[in-house]
Design an enzyme around this catalytic site. Structure first.
Site, PDB file in Angstrom:
ATOM      1  N   ARG A 154      17.772  27.147 -15.801  1.00  0.00           N
ATOM      2  CA  ARG A 154      17.042  26.805 -14.585  1.00  0.00           C
ATOM      3  C   ARG A 154      18.022  26.906 -13.421  1.00  0.00           C
ATOM      4  NH1 ARG A 154      15.799  22.657 -18.392  1.00  0.00           N
ATOM      5  NH2 ARG A 154      13.598  22.689 -19.069  1.00  0.00           N
ATOM      6  N   LYS A 178      17.010  18.800 -17.537  1.00  0.00           N
ATOM      7  CA  LYS A 178      16.113  17.779 -17.006  1.00  0.00           C
ATOM      8  C   LYS A 178      16.387  16.433 -17.663  1.00  0.00           C
ATOM      9  CE  LYS A 178      12.147  20.665 -15.695  1.00  0.00           C
ATOM     10  NZ  LYS A 178      10.711  20.910 -15.920  1.00  0.00           N
ATOM     11  N   HIS A 250      13.613  32.067 -11.648  1.00  0.00           N
ATOM     12  CA  HIS A 250      12.900  31.651 -12.860  1.00  0.00           C
ATOM     13  C   HIS A 250      12.371  32.846 -13.640  1.00  0.00           C
ATOM     14  CE1 HIS A 250      11.987  27.809 -14.691  1.00  0.00           C
ATOM     15  NE2 HIS A 250      10.834  28.286 -15.113  1.00  0.00           N
ATOM     16  N   ARG A 253      14.758  33.597 -16.290  1.00  0.00           N
ATOM     17  CA  ARG A 253      14.619  32.642 -17.409  1.00  0.00           C
ATOM     18  C   ARG A 253      13.485  33.092 -18.328  1.00  0.00           C
ATOM     19  NH1 ARG A 253      15.473  27.189 -19.066  1.00  0.00           N
ATOM     20  NH2 ARG A 253      13.573  25.998 -19.461  1.00  0.00           N
ATOM     21  N   HIS A 276      13.497  22.946 -23.754  1.00  0.00           N
ATOM     22  CA  HIS A 276      12.123  22.440 -23.738  1.00  0.00           C
ATOM     23  C   HIS A 276      11.997  21.279 -24.717  1.00  0.00           C
ATOM     24  CE1 HIS A 276      10.229  26.477 -22.241  1.00  0.00           C
ATOM     25  NE2 HIS A 276      10.751  25.766 -21.267  1.00  0.00           N
ATOM     26  N   TYR A 285       5.627  32.148 -24.680  1.00  0.00           N
ATOM     27  CA  TYR A 285       6.296  33.434 -24.858  1.00  0.00           C
ATOM     28  C   TYR A 285       5.784  34.173 -26.088  1.00  0.00           C
ATOM     29  CZ  TYR A 285       9.193  31.375 -21.299  1.00  0.00           C
ATOM     30  OH  TYR A 285       9.597  30.781 -20.143  1.00  0.00           O
TER      31      TYR A 285
END
Length: 304
Positions: A154, A178, A250, A253, A276, A285
């Site tokens: 990110r 995150k 992004h 990514r 994630h 994906y």
């Protein structure tokens, strides 16, 4: 502590922010978004004459979400609001400000997941190799692009990298994601090579005697590279490469994840590399991969 009156909502919001930052370990972006959303919720609650947490019912929460829909917010945005409200009411129970959680049985709006824009491998190669690297800025820009695509980071994760996060001998990068969660992401020889070149040939020239950032990537003025600067680097490279697709940091990514999945990488491995928490986020994906397989089948199968 139960039964706070409306005049204390400001204090409650301050405690909620503290809770998000120090107990939940949320990122600054998440904290800012949640406080913004919850502040609007509190204003709605006050306008309806509610002065205590336990006076808020599921109907009040539903009415607030309905108001958001009326002013034109998308289902995805409303789902984000509901996520913030869940955290807010969970906090209230944890701090004994309330005894019931009116969001507990509410379902998030059904959000149709949009497939991300993904470049082909050839387009990514054009993007990377189109950068002129005969200046310190050019070397930095190429390094930024190589690391974004090579590690699937990110933007905030890229901007926060330190030299000590790069394990050259193990081909790994320590990433702070995150919620202040750390993970280690593999990095290929090409991206590592550009980091090495950047550190030796560009970093010393970009440093400023007036600033002493701890981050690896520096701006033209010697400060830590920020998100907007990375966005501009990607946009410039896309124009140079002649790409008509709207390309953002992004996007790289997404390319990282999609190209791995298309090549047969294990989904849980990709989940781990992307950071994630929920594998359903990564499964987007696999949809791209199915479309790719269908395209190949349609092009080459004699019975199509």
């Amino acid at each position: 502590m139960n039964g706070y009156v409306a005049s204390s909502w400001h204090e409650i919001l301050g405690n909620f922010e503290h809770y998000l930052r120090f107990e939940k370990g949320a990122s600054e972006n998440t904290i800012a978004a949640y406080i913004h959303n919850v502040r609007q919720y509190v204003e709605f609650v006050q306008a309806n004459g509610i002065a205590a947490f336990d006076a808020i019912t599921e109907q009040h929460v539903t009415a607030f979400l309905h108001r958001l829909a009326q002013i034109g917010l998308s289902e995805r945005s409303i789902a984000r609001y509901l996520s913030a409200l869940r955290q807010f009411h969970t906090f209230a129970i944890a701090y004994e400000l309330a005894s019931v959680n009116p969001t507990e049985l509410l379902e998030s709006p059904s959000v149709q997941r949009t497939l991300p824009v993904v470049l082909t491998v050839e387009e990514v190669t054009r993007l990377l190799e189109g950068v002129q690297t005969n200046t310190p800025h050019g070397i930095r820009d190429r390094t930024v692009l190589e690391v974004l695509y090579g590690c699937g980071l990110r933007v905030s994760e890229l901007c926060g990298l330190r030299l000590s996060d790069i394990a050259f001998d193990q081909s790994l990068v320590r990433v702070r994601g995150k919620g202040a969660k750390e993970r280690f992401v593999p990095i290929g020889e090409v991206a590592l090579g550009w980091i090495h070149r950047y550190v030796h040939d560009a970093y010393p020239l970009l440093r400023s005697p007036h600033h002493h950032p701890t981050t690896l990537l520096l701006s033209n003025r010697g400060r830590s590279l920020n998100r907007m600067a990375v966005w501009l680097i990607v946009q410039s490279a896309a124009r140079t490469a002649g790409l008509e697709t709207h390309v953002t940091p992004h996007t790289l990514r997404h390319c990282f994840a999609t190209h791995l999945v298309e090549a047969g990488a294990d989904l849980r491995a990709v989940q781990e590399m992307l950071g994630h928490a929920d594998i359903s986020t990564t499964q987007i994906y696999t949809h791209l991969d199915r479309l790719y397989l269908r395209e190949v089948h349609q092009r080459f199968h004699p019975r199509w």
